[in-house]
Each structure stands twice: as C-alpha cells, then as structure tokens.
Design a protein around this motif. Sequence first.
Motif, short mmCIF file in Angstrom:
data_model
loop_
_atom_site.label_atom_id
_atom_site.label_comp_id
_atom_site.label_asym_id
_atom_site.label_seq_id
_atom_site.Cartn_x
_atom_site.Cartn_y
_atom_site.Cartn_z
N PHE A 1 98.15 25.17 43.42
CA PHE A 1 98.14 24.78 42.12
C PHE A 1 99.59 24.27 41.86
O PHE A 1 99.56 23.06 40.96
N ALA A 2 100.67 24.56 41.95
CA ALA A 2 101.84 24.11 41.73
C ALA A 2 102.21 22.74 42.28
O ALA A 2 102.65 21.73 41.78
N ALA A 3 101.77 22.42 43.75
CA ALA A 3 101.75 21.34 44.22
C ALA A 3 100.92 20.16 43.59
O ALA A 3 101.33 19.07 43.35
N ASN A 4 99.77 20.67 43.24
CA ASN A 4 98.67 19.70 42.51
C ASN A 4 99.35 19.50 40.87
O ASN A 4 99.45 18.35 40.82
N ALA A 5 100.14 20.52 40.32
CA ALA A 5 100.41 20.13 39.08
C ALA A 5 101.76 19.25 39.35
O ALA A 5 101.95 18.41 38.29
N LEU A 6 102.52 19.53 40.18
CA LEU A 6 103.55 18.42 40.41
C LEU A 6 103.33 16.88 40.72
O LEU A 6 103.94 16.16 40.24
N SER A 7 102.28 16.93 41.68
CA SER A 7 101.77 15.71 41.88
C SER A 7 101.21 14.92 40.70
O SER A 7 101.38 13.88 40.67
N LEU A 8 100.53 15.89 39.90
CA LEU A 8 99.94 15.11 38.60
C LEU A 8 100.94 14.77 37.74
O LEU A 8 100.77 13.68 37.38
N GLY A 9 102.01 15.48 37.70
CA GLY A 9 103.20 15.12 36.66
C GLY A 9 103.78 13.70 37.15
O GLY A 9 104.32 12.98 36.37
N PHE A 10 103.87 13.84 38.74
CA PHE A 10 104.47 12.52 39.17
C PHE A 10 103.69 11.39 38.71
O PHE A 10 104.11 10.37 38.55
N CYS A 11 102.31 11.40 39.03
CA CYS A 11 101.49 10.35 38.74
C CYS A 11 101.74 9.85 37.36
O CYS A 11 101.75 8.43 37.10
N PRO B 1 100.75 1.19 37.29
CA PRO B 1 100.38 2.09 36.33
C PRO B 1 98.86 2.53 36.52
O PRO B 1 98.37 3.43 36.52
N VAL B 2 98.23 1.24 37.04
CA VAL B 2 96.76 1.61 37.38
C VAL B 2 96.44 2.54 38.80
O VAL B 2 95.55 3.23 38.37
N GLY B 3 97.04 2.09 39.55
CA GLY B 3 96.93 3.17 40.81
C GLY B 3 97.40 4.41 40.36
O GLY B 3 96.96 5.26 40.96
N ALA B 4 98.58 4.57 39.79
CA ALA B 4 98.91 5.88 39.10
C ALA B 4 97.98 6.47 38.59
O ALA B 4 97.66 8.00 38.42
N ALA B 5 97.19 6.00 37.35
CA ALA B 5 96.16 6.67 36.55
C ALA B 5 95.06 6.95 37.59
O ALA B 5 94.34 7.96 37.24
N ILE B 6 94.61 6.09 38.27
CA ILE B 6 93.47 6.29 39.32
C ILE B 6 93.77 7.81 39.97
O ILE B 6 93.04 8.49 40.34
N GLU B 7 95.13 7.85 40.43
CA GLU B 7 95.33 8.98 41.29
C GLU B 7 95.32 10.09 40.37
O GLU B 7 94.78 11.13 41.12
N ALA B 8 96.01 10.03 39.10
CA ALA B 8 95.74 11.19 38.50
C ALA B 8 94.43 11.57 38.00
O ALA B 8 94.09 12.71 37.99
N LEU B 9 93.45 10.51 37.89
CA LEU B 9 92.30 11.01 37.33
C LEU B 9 91.48 11.49 38.46
O LEU B 9 90.78 12.57 38.27
N LEU B 10 91.62 10.99 39.75
CA LEU B 10 91.04 11.51 40.87
C LEU B 10 91.52 12.99 41.12
O LEU B 10 90.90 13.69 41.65
N MET B 11 92.75 13.30 40.88
CA MET B 11 93.31 14.56 41.08
C MET B 11 92.68 15.38 40.37
O MET B 11 92.47 16.59 40.74
N LEU B 12 92.37 15.16 38.96
CA LEU B 12 91.84 15.95 38.01
C LEU B 12 90.47 16.37 38.35
O LEU B 12 90.16 17.43 38.34
N ILE B 13 89.54 15.20 38.78
CA ILE B 13 88.38 15.61 38.84
C ILE B 13 88.23 16.35 40.10
O ILE B 13 87.29 17.20 40.20
N THR B 14 89.16 16.20 41.06
CA THR B 14 88.82 17.07 42.40
C THR B 14 89.64 18.38 42.52
O THR B 14 89.67 18.76 43.59
N TRP B 15 90.31 18.64 41.45
CA TRP B 15 91.22 19.67 41.37
C TRP B 15 90.48 20.94 41.80
O TRP B 15 91.05 21.64 42.81
N ARG B 16 89.54 21.27 41.39
CA ARG B 16 88.76 22.54 41.78
C ARG B 16 88.29 22.41 43.28
O ARG B 16 88.20 23.40 44.17
#
Length: 170
Positions: free
Chosen positions: A97-107, A141-156
């Motif tokens: 969870f911490a790694a995902n949150a930090l990665s999402l924040g970086f994105c 920004p497009v790639g970072a937004a795609i990465e953040a979106l996919l991270m959120l969708i696949t978080w679980r």
Amino acid sequence: MNAPTARTGPPVLRGLRAVLTALSVVLLAAYFVAVLLQVFYRYVLNDSIFWAEEFVRSTMIWGVMIASGLVAAQRAHIRVELLEDWLPPAGRRVVVFAANALSLGFCLLLAWAGWQFVERSWFQRSPMLDIPKWWVYVAIPVGAAIEALLMLITWRENDVKRDEPTDPTL
C-alpha cells in the motif's frame, strides 16, 4: 496470485490495455524502422535522413510514457522486494500500500511538472519535423496520467494476498 495480465479485469480495463499495448507496439515499430532506414541511408547510400533522429526521439518518448502505464498496472516496475518477502501477509499489505501510494504521488507530481514543461514549450517548433514541441512533451503528463489511472484501477488486483514470495526463485 500472479500479476494481472491484459486478459484480467473489467472489460474497460482490458480494452484500455489492448489499445495502449497496440499503440506502444506501433510506436516501437515506427522508430525501429526509422533507425534501420537511417543506418541503411548512412552506410549504404552515404546519405542521411535529416528528420530521422528527431522522429525516433519523439516516438521513443511517447512509447516509453505510454508503456509505463502498462507496466505500473501489472506492478512490474523495478523494485526491491526484500522487505515485502520477509514480512507476513499483513505487513506485506502495508508495504505494498505504501509503495503504491508513493508511486501514485510520483505520477501525479510528474503529470503536474510535465504540464508546466508543455506550457513553457508552447510556442517552440522542432527544427527538423517542424511540429510544435509541446506535441512531443505532452507525452510526459499524458503518460503519467495514464499510469496513475491504471494504478488506481488495478490497485485491488495488485494487493498482495498470497503467502509465497513475489519472486518464485526465492
């Protein structure tokens, strides 16, 4: 549970992964062909294609930024799994969870900084292709937004729910 593939998840996610994968392959093929043509022209015909280097650099930026979202959705970025492997399942979930949150924040930070970069290059044009430079730099920004979106969708999906280590060789 293994890392999710393009065949898992809701239909929207599968469709998005398929489109992004196809786009990544097309971009990779385009700059591969451009590099081969440039090598052929330079060493066989003793000439050069004046736009090839800029084209390859631009398509490579777009390809990397789009593919980074696919990699993040599968939790396949390079990471050190030592602590994750040593902890029991509850501790492992906290670390993931911490790694995902930090990665999402970086994105999100990268998307914001990338957009500022686009704004600074708004009126510039590339010297060889004569296209607006923002068109190349908007990949960040497009790639970072795609990465953040996919991270959120696949978080679980990426939540560690197994007792075996993430690396099967351990």
